[in-house]
Design an enzyme around this catalytic site. Structure first.
Site, PDB file in Angstrom:
ATOM      1  N   ASP A   1      28.558  39.797  42.565  1.00 58.15           N
ATOM      2  CA  ASP A   1      28.666  40.527  41.307  1.00 58.15           C
ATOM      3  C   ASP A   1      27.994  39.641  40.261  1.00 58.15           C
ATOM      4  O   ASP A   1      26.774  39.626  40.188  1.00 58.15           O
ATOM      5  CB  ASP A   1      30.136  40.847  41.018  1.00 58.15           C
ATOM      6  CG  ASP A   1      30.299  41.985  40.020  1.00 58.15           C
ATOM      7  OD1 ASP A   1      29.429  42.146  39.164  1.00 58.15           O
ATOM      8  OD2 ASP A   1      31.310  42.707  40.092  1.00 58.15           O
TER       9      ASP A   1
ATOM     10  N   GLU B   1      29.438  50.893  39.432  1.00 58.30           N
ATOM     11  CA  GLU B   1      30.535  49.987  39.793  1.00 58.30           C
ATOM     12  C   GLU B   1      31.516  49.814  38.652  1.00 58.30           C
ATOM     13  O   GLU B   1      32.738  49.769  38.860  1.00 58.30           O
ATOM     14  CB  GLU B   1      29.962  48.622  40.198  1.00 58.30           C
ATOM     15  CG  GLU B   1      31.001  47.640  40.748  1.00 58.30           C
ATOM     16  CD  GLU B   1      31.632  46.745  39.691  1.00 58.30           C
ATOM     17  OE1 GLU B   1      32.492  45.916  40.065  1.00 58.30           O
ATOM     18  OE2 GLU B   1      31.288  46.856  38.498  1.00 58.30           O
ATOM     19  N   GLU B   2      30.987  49.716  37.425  1.00 58.25           N
ATOM     20  CA  GLU B   2      31.846  49.380  36.296  1.00 58.25           C
ATOM     21  C   GLU B   2      32.916  50.435  36.041  1.00 58.25           C
ATOM     22  O   GLU B   2      34.027  50.111  35.623  1.00 58.25           O
ATOM     23  CB  GLU B   2      31.004  49.167  35.034  1.00 58.25           C
ATOM     24  CG  GLU B   2      30.075  47.961  35.089  1.00 58.25           C
ATOM     25  CD  GLU B   2      30.807  46.627  35.064  1.00 58.25           C
ATOM     26  OE1 GLU B   2      32.045  46.614  35.186  1.00 58.25           O
ATOM     27  OE2 GLU B   2      30.135  45.590  34.924  1.00 58.25           O
TER      28      GLU B   2
ATOM     29  N   HIS C   1      25.990  45.341  42.226  1.00 59.04           N
ATOM     30  CA  HIS C   1      25.827  46.524  41.378  1.00 59.04           C
ATOM     31  C   HIS C   1      24.872  46.228  40.239  1.00 59.04           C
ATOM     32  O   HIS C   1      24.703  45.092  39.809  1.00 59.04           O
ATOM     33  CB  HIS C   1      27.184  47.034  40.882  1.00 59.04           C
ATOM     34  CG  HIS C   1      27.812  46.259  39.771  1.00 59.04           C
ATOM     35  ND1 HIS C   1      27.634  46.567  38.445  1.00 59.04           N
ATOM     36  CD2 HIS C   1      28.660  45.200  39.784  1.00 59.04           C
ATOM     37  CE1 HIS C   1      28.347  45.748  37.692  1.00 59.04           C
ATOM     38  NE2 HIS C   1      28.972  44.896  38.474  1.00 59.04           N
TER      39      HIS C   1
ATOM     40  N   ASP D   1      27.121  39.571  34.315  1.00 57.22           N
ATOM     41  CA  ASP D   1      27.753  40.661  35.048  1.00 57.22           C
ATOM     42  C   ASP D   1      27.052  41.968  34.711  1.00 57.22           C
ATOM     43  O   ASP D   1      27.208  42.498  33.609  1.00 57.22           O
ATOM     44  CB  ASP D   1      29.231  40.734  34.671  1.00 57.22           C
ATOM     45  CG  ASP D   1      29.979  41.838  35.403  1.00 57.22           C
ATOM     46  OD1 ASP D   1      29.410  42.440  36.335  1.00 57.22           O
ATOM     47  OD2 ASP D   1      31.135  42.105  35.025  1.00 57.22           O
TER      48      ASP D   1
ATOM     49  N   HIS E   1      31.198  35.775  27.590  1.00 60.43           N
ATOM     50  CA  HIS E   1      31.651  36.964  26.862  1.00 60.43           C
ATOM     51  C   HIS E   1      31.635  38.174  27.803  1.00 60.43           C
ATOM     52  O   HIS E   1      30.650  38.910  27.880  1.00 60.43           O
ATOM     53  CB  HIS E   1      30.755  37.214  25.640  1.00 60.43           C
ATOM     54  CG  HIS E   1      30.773  36.122  24.630  1.00 60.43           C
ATOM     55  ND1 HIS E   1      30.067  34.944  24.783  1.00 60.43           N
ATOM     56  CD2 HIS E   1      31.417  36.019  23.436  1.00 60.43           C
ATOM     57  CE1 HIS E   1      30.270  34.172  23.726  1.00 60.43           C
ATOM     58  NE2 HIS E   1      31.083  34.794  22.901  1.00 60.43           N
TER      59      HIS E   1
END
Length: 791
Positions: free
Chosen positions: A503, A474-475, A426, A437, A585
């Protein structure tokens, strides 16, 4: 005799036998029969094979027979089969190992992480990604659009209010309170990290959170898991009408809100406690980012609170794609009714410190409540509730809209159109960065595609079709991938061999893989070919330094719709944090290009290592004449799951219960038969592989080629559809979107995978009728898989 009225109406007329019309009639009949037989043979040899075997677009050449339609032509997919077409597999492998570049991976990351790219707000990135793929040689690259329901942040506030009166009523008017602490709800702007100070950076918020303005006493709920809330209920801690303060971790954030809502709480605040950071903390002497590897105190984890364990995707179109004009469902059962917001531990400190001395300490509870990373900051982790004179004012204002999102889809057509491998990552992020990410995966995927583009330039054509996907949304709730799978489900159900997901590609130095057991073998083989970026001995591969653990899939990334809804064996791989790596983070502004370039992957070696692993895994699956699966691994995994469930269930249902005993006895027998069938099937596949490798069949024995290729197709169909045999059309109880009887996200964990979820949930509920129901369903599916392999 003269005719009269007495003359009989019927009389006998004598005729001579009819003479043959043609001479040689016997010969003529023989010729007629022979021609009819020849016609039938022609139909068998020409028309039926044309329909049975795919037409292959072979390149013109002097010795080319063209598409197979004649009995003396080859029935194989291409003339080089079982070898690779265009270039040898060894050369393809060499390209995939040597093309990925650290310089280019860094370049792609710098682009993706240079600005905000929230779902539905990243069309420019989608178009840029499509254009790059086309430049890499994937001409068939396009945008797939869906209209999805989601939210964007408008305003928020969290303030700790205090009244000077200790006799303040529970619901005293806010005007009697003064602000003791106003949470910033912002992450610090760092001079060293440019994206942290962008004017258009994304505020801290939760996807699919409810708008609300509430003021109430608050309770510390540990991690806010279902079991944590149960502990509080058993301890008679008052929860109704309160606001929950929860640590991130130990379960999906949405379930923290869902359970609080069920118990009558009116808001949830979540923060990242340094307890989850292990060794790398300020308390242990490490400097915080950007000066050092520890967590920056102002970091905030954004994220979705949609009830993913019930169903992913657009909550208004569950089960069908979110196309313009489609009917929309009420999303209220899939998104929270109470507001929630994320905060930093810097903002959480005054709130937690103000609870000191109120209610029992967390240390009085069980082992799951012990610890806490802020004890050295004068936090005693008391439960509360806070006194009536101490309240939180929580404001969360969200705008809900239906907006387009954009998947980028690229296709390399193989010789076999009905065997497809899908590779995806994504693109959207909660923040302006997202260097890990998801965009370390985006950079790695670009290098995978560029590598295959180099192979295409050299004349390679894949045996199976490859589909690349850059998902949007996606999130929020796996939006882009779920809607795409729902749209193309009939085609995917027929053609898909596997889905490969990345991912974060680079988050730390520890390689990890989660996968359907069918894929275990190919993962292990691929990582044995790639040099490890963190070698302790020269020449070590990723497999050499890997811990050997292959976990099962739950949810939380784009494999979910493929594995749990469509029954397509899936995997997710990446390099993740080990205990000594710098703190990552998660969903914070500090997941930035600067962090990645300074701490995460300084030389960008993990990005390219992951790209090589993904490319090689795909190549093995695409080019192996027999699909490179292990059915035995699958059956053995089922046996292992069953043993674990049986052991854990001992205290949940009376072990002497006839239903309990019958359920496990029946399932154990079914799994044992499946294990025997898979051993035989895999052995057939191995022997067939040797036969096709050694086969030197002359053209005039074309029927032997037909037999051989039909057997290959049969074996490959056996592997391709095996996972689909475990789909239950009615789905799981209470969450019918999830169709797989073996795998689903845990109903109260969300990310972590549950095995035999229907059975486990019935056992946990001490529901013997449910146990009997799911025993019968699972047994039926296992037996169907056994019959499928033995056909």
């Amino acid at each position: 005799m003269p005719l009269s009225e007495q003359t009989p109406l019927l009389t006998t007329v004598h005729v001579i036998p009819q003479q043959p019309r043609y001479r040689h009639s016997t010969l003529r009949r023989f010729i007629t029969i022979a021609l009819a037989v020849l016609l039938i043979v022609s139909v068998v040899l020409f028309l039926i094979p044309i329909n049975w075997f795919p037409h292959h677009d072979w390149e013109d050449g002097a010795d080319d027979d063209g598409p197979w339609s004649l009995p003396w032509s080859s029935p194989y997919p291409h003339k080089a089969w079982p070898a690779s077409q265009g270039i040898p597999f060894e050369e393809l492998q060499d390209i995939l190992l040597n093309t990925p570049s650290e310089v280019k991976a860094r370049r792609w990351s710098e682009y993706y992480a240079s600005g905000p790219h929230l779902a539905g707000k990243n069309l420019t990135q989608a178009l840029w990604t499509r254009d790059r793929w086309q430049e890499f040689g994937i001409a068939d690259s396009s945008i797939a659009t869906y209209d999805v329901y989601l939210n964007y942040p408008v305003d928020h506030r969290l303030a700790l209010l205090e009244s000077s009166s200790q006799n303040e009523q529970r619901n005293g008017p806010p005007s009697t309170y003064e602000v003791k602490y106003e949470c910033s709800l912002e992450e610090d702007v760092l001079d060293e990290d440019p994206t942290t100070g962008l004017d258009d950076r994304i505020p801290t918020f939760h996807g699919y959170s409810a708008s609300g303005d509430v003021t109430a006493q608050y309770v510390y709920v540990n991690y806010g898991s279902h079991w944590d809330y149960d502990d509080l209920v058993k301890a008679n801690v008052s929860l109704e009408g309160k606001i929950a303060i929860a640590k991130y971790g130990h379960g999906f954030r949405a379930l923290k809100v869902k359970r609080a809502q069920e118990l009558g709480m009116i808001g949830v605040v979540m923060y990242s406690d340094p307890q989850t950071d292990g060794e790398i903390t300020e308390e242990n002497g490490y400097k915080p980012y950007p000066e050092g590897p520890a967590r920056n105190p102002s970091s905030v984890q954004r994220g979705s609170v949609e009830f993913l364990a019930t169903a992913p995707g657009d909550p208004t179109t569950i089960g069908y794609p979110s196309k313009p004009g489609v009917p929309r469902q009420d999303p209220s059962e899939l998104i929270p009714h109470i507001p929630s917001i994320p905060i930093s531990y810097k903002d959480a400190l005054p709130i937690l410190q103000s609870l000191n001395g109120y209610g029992p300490p967390a240390s009085d509870f069980n082992e799951w409540w012990q610890g806490g990373g802020l004890g050295y900051k004068n936090v005693s982790y008391n439960i509360g509730p806070s006194p009536p004179s101490l309240k939180l004012h929580l404001v969360n204002k969200q705008e809900y809209i239906t907006t387009p999102i954009w998947n980028v889809i690229g296709i390399i057509n193989g010789t076999l159109a009905d065997e497809v491998v899908v590779i995806g990552n994504h693109r959207d992020a909660w923040i302006a960065g997202g260097a890990s990410d998801p965009n370390s995966g985006s950079a790695a995927l670009n290098e995978v595609i560029r590598s295959f583009g180099v192979a295409l330039e050299k004349g390679w054509k894949p045996l199976r079709t490859i589909v690349f996907a850059s998902w949007d949304g996606e999130e929020y709730s796996l939006l882009g991938s779920t809607e795409w799978v729902e749209e193309y489900l009939p085609w995917l159900s027929n053609a898909a061999v596997a889905y490969l997901n990345v991912d974060p590609a680079a988050q730390g130095s520890r390689f990890a893989a989660t996968a359907a057991p069918l894929l275990n073998k190919v993962i292990i083989e691929a990582i044995a070919l790639v040099q490890s970026p963190n070698q302790t001995t020269a020449g070590q591969t990723v497999r050499d330094v890997w811990d050997g653990e292959l976990k099962t899939l739950g949810s939380g990334s784009d494999f979910t719709a493929f594995q749990d809804f469509a029954g397509i064996p899936s995997m997710m791989i990446g390099f993740f944090k080990n205990p000594h790596d710098p703190i990552y983070h998660y969903h914070s502004n500090y997941d930035s290009f600067h962090w990645m370039d300074t701490y995460g992957d300084k030389g960008w070696y993990y990005h390219t290592a992951l790209a090589k692993i993904m490319a090689l895994t795909a190549a093995i699956l695409v080019e192996s004449p027999i699909i490179h699966f292990s059915a035995t691994d699958y059956a053995n995994a089922l046996a292992s799951y069953l043993r674990d469930i049986k052991e854990e269930a001992t205290n949940s249902i009376n072990s002497n219960s006839m239903v309990y005993q019958a359920a496990f006895h029946n399932l154990e027998l079914a799994v044992r038969k499946l294990q025997e069938a898979t051993v035989r099937f895999d052995q057939r596949a191995i022997l067939l592989g040797k036969e096709i490798a050694d086969a030197k069949i002359p053209w005039w024995k074309w029927w032997q080629k037909v037999r051989l290729y039909l057997e290959v197709r049969k074996i490959n169909d056996g592997y391709k559809y095996l996972e689909r045999k475990f789909l239950h059309e009615d789905g799981l109880d209470g969450r019918s979107w999830y169709k797989h009887v073996v795998y689903a996200p845990g109903i109260w964990t969300g990310y972590a995978g549950a095995k035999f979820p229907g059975l486990v949930e019935a056992i946990d509920a001490k529901d013997e009728k449910g146990v009997e129901k799911w025993n019968n369903i699972i047994k039926e599916k296992i037996n169907a898989a056994t019959e499928w392999l033995e056909r």
